[in-house]
Write a protein that holds these residues in place. Structure first.
Motif, mmCIF file in Angstrom:
data_model
loop_
_atom_site.group_PDB
_atom_site.id
_atom_site.type_symbol
_atom_site.label_atom_id
_atom_site.label_comp_id
_atom_site.label_asym_id
_atom_site.label_seq_id
_atom_site.Cartn_x
_atom_site.Cartn_y
_atom_site.Cartn_z
ATOM 1 N N TYR A 106 3.752 -11.162 0.526
ATOM 2 C CA TYR A 106 3.191 -11.090 1.876
ATOM 3 C C TYR A 106 3.969 -11.987 2.826
ATOM 4 N N ASP A 161 1.737 -14.640 7.636
ATOM 5 C CA ASP A 161 0.531 -14.305 8.406
ATOM 6 C C ASP A 161 -0.443 -13.430 7.617
ATOM 7 N N SER A 216 0.182 -10.396 6.305
ATOM 8 C CA SER A 216 0.522 -8.973 6.300
ATOM 9 C C SER A 216 1.506 -8.668 5.174
ATOM 10 N N ASN A 250 -1.822 -1.201 2.095
ATOM 11 C CA ASN A 250 -0.712 -1.975 2.645
ATOM 12 C C ASN A 250 -0.674 -1.914 4.163
ATOM 13 N N SER A 251 -1.010 -0.771 4.718
ATOM 14 C CA SER A 251 -1.033 -0.638 6.168
ATOM 15 C C SER A 251 -2.150 -1.464 6.791
ATOM 16 N N THR A 252 -3.319 -1.484 6.156
ATOM 17 C CA THR A 252 -4.462 -2.194 6.764
ATOM 18 C C THR A 252 -4.273 -3.710 6.765
ATOM 19 N N THR A 253 -3.340 -4.247 5.954
ATOM 20 C CA THR A 253 -3.147 -5.699 5.948
ATOM 21 C C THR A 253 -2.641 -6.211 7.292
ATOM 22 N N ALA A 254 -2.070 -5.332 8.095
ATOM 23 C CA ALA A 254 -1.539 -5.742 9.400
ATOM 24 C C ALA A 254 -2.574 -5.616 10.520
ATOM 25 N N LYS A 256 -5.743 -6.808 12.358
ATOM 26 C CA LYS A 256 -6.587 -7.992 12.489
ATOM 27 C C LYS A 256 -8.039 -7.569 12.690
ATOM 28 N N GLY A 264 1.355 2.632 10.155
ATOM 29 C CA GLY A 264 1.769 1.613 9.193
ATOM 30 C C GLY A 264 2.058 2.201 7.828
#
Length: 361
Positions: A131, A134, A136, A261-265, A267, A327
């Motif tokens: 990661y 931050d 992501s 993986n996309s949802t980690t970005a 907020k 993403g």
């Protein structure tokens, strides 16, 4: 030439007693402990006790951080006590073990895994999720798999139940993702076929033992159900992952992990575990392929054990769908096996709508 590294394993309430015997062939004299704060508190005393009289020295014990970031990996690689050790003992769940694997790989050291929770299959895989600082998603790393797993079912049973729960959620993705990617990627090699065959054994134990296992973890009981779930998550999914994640092909993950993986970005309020999010991504996969029977089976199981069936349970909404899809197009899953962005967006929305209907019943 291709070499596949697969971990051996010991399991049971006295698994750590085997450490000296397992370590002997590697000529190990010094080891360093790397893990999560809670993991080290739970397991380090048992590991140290097992090493008494073995002639193996512990050079130090280090909390890896809170995320498997390159920053944390670099810090540990530069630590003298880590450099001095012959082997790394990694303790914890996915992020701690991924960090330990990467540290061992960069220093060309032997690694042994001590999963204190079974929140995913990281203990035995030759892959690590890295990661950004931050939080992501950054990239995948490809360290060697641990030489041996020490699966202490007493430690796992006494860990917080949410990690056991999230591990079930993550493992639910293995069978559908592997089999769907493989179907779209024929012909298949011997290695891939073996990985697919193992992946096809993963879901049933989760349905059979999942609810009982969660009850037993709530009661700190290292039962048959806890053992079966732990082995399913840590060994079966780990083996399947290593065999379907190869230089020449990649069957290991698809829609569910692209969704995660996309949802980690994005907020949002709240903290959401990897497997918790992946379990909804599995529903997205079934919605994408219009597999109604499988969708319903997995969706109802999610509801029974409290895994999400809607975006709202993940702090997301349909307003986030376009960003999630965008993403997902940047993920390793999409690059290895592209899928239709429009259909992916529609699958997310459909899974969410059907989940809302289920919750209203």
């Amino acid at each position: 030439m291709t070499t596949n590294y697969m971990s051996n394993y010991t399991y049971g309430t006295n698994a750590y007693d085997e450490i000296p015997e397992v370590a002997k062939p590697y000529g190990i004299k010094k080891v360093v402990f790397i893990g999560g704060k809670r993991a080290l508190a739970a397991a380090e005393p048992k590991a140290r006790k097992a090493l008494e009289g073995s002639g193996i020295e512990v050079t130090g014990s280090f909390v890896y951080g809170v995320d498997s970031t390159q920053t944390n990996i670099d810090r540990l690689v530069a630590t003298p006590e880590v450099k001095e050790a012959d082997a790394v003992f990694g303790f914890g769940g996915g992020k701690a073990l991924d960090t330990a694997k990467m540290v061992a790989d960069e220093l060309d050291k032997v690694i042994f895994s001590f999963p204190t929770i079974c929140s995913n299959c990281a203990a035995g895989t030759a892959i690590a999720v890295i990661y950004h600082d931050d939080g992501s998603f950054d990239r995948y790393g490809f360290p060697k798999a641990a030489k041996h797993l020490f699966i202490d079912t007493d430690v796992i049973a006494k860990a917080p139940v949410e990690y056991f729960w999230a591990g079930i959620g993550d493992a639910l993705s293995k069978q559908p993702e592997v089999t769907h990617v493989q179907t779209c990627a024929l012909p298949i090699s011997n290695t891939g076929a073996l990985g697919v065959a193992i992946a096809k054994t993963v879901s049933e134990p989760l349905f059979k033992y999942g609810e009982q296992g969660m009850d037993d973890v709530k009661n700190d009981t290292p039962s048959k159900a806890v053992e079966e779930i732990a082995l399913d998550i840590l060994v079966s999914t780990g083996y399947a992952s290593n065999l379907t994640n190869q230089k020449d092909f990649y069957y290991n993950s698809w829609h569910a992990h692209a969704f995660y993986n996309s949802t980690t970005a994005i907020k949002r309020e709240g903290t959401y575990l990897h497997g918790q999010i992946v379990s909804f991504g599995v529903l997205v996969l079934f919605a994408y392929f219009h597999e109604e029977e499988e969708f319903k089976k997995y969706q109802e199981f999610n509801k029974r054990i409290g895994l999400p069936v809607t975006l709202g349970e993940l702090g997301l909404s349909q307003d986030d769908v376009e960003e999630i899809t965008k993403g997902a197009m940047e993920t390793n899953e999409y690059r290895n096996r592209p899928f239709d962005p429009e259909k992916f967006s529609e699958a997310i929305r459909r899974a969410d709508e059907l989940g809302k209907q289920l919750l209203e019943k």
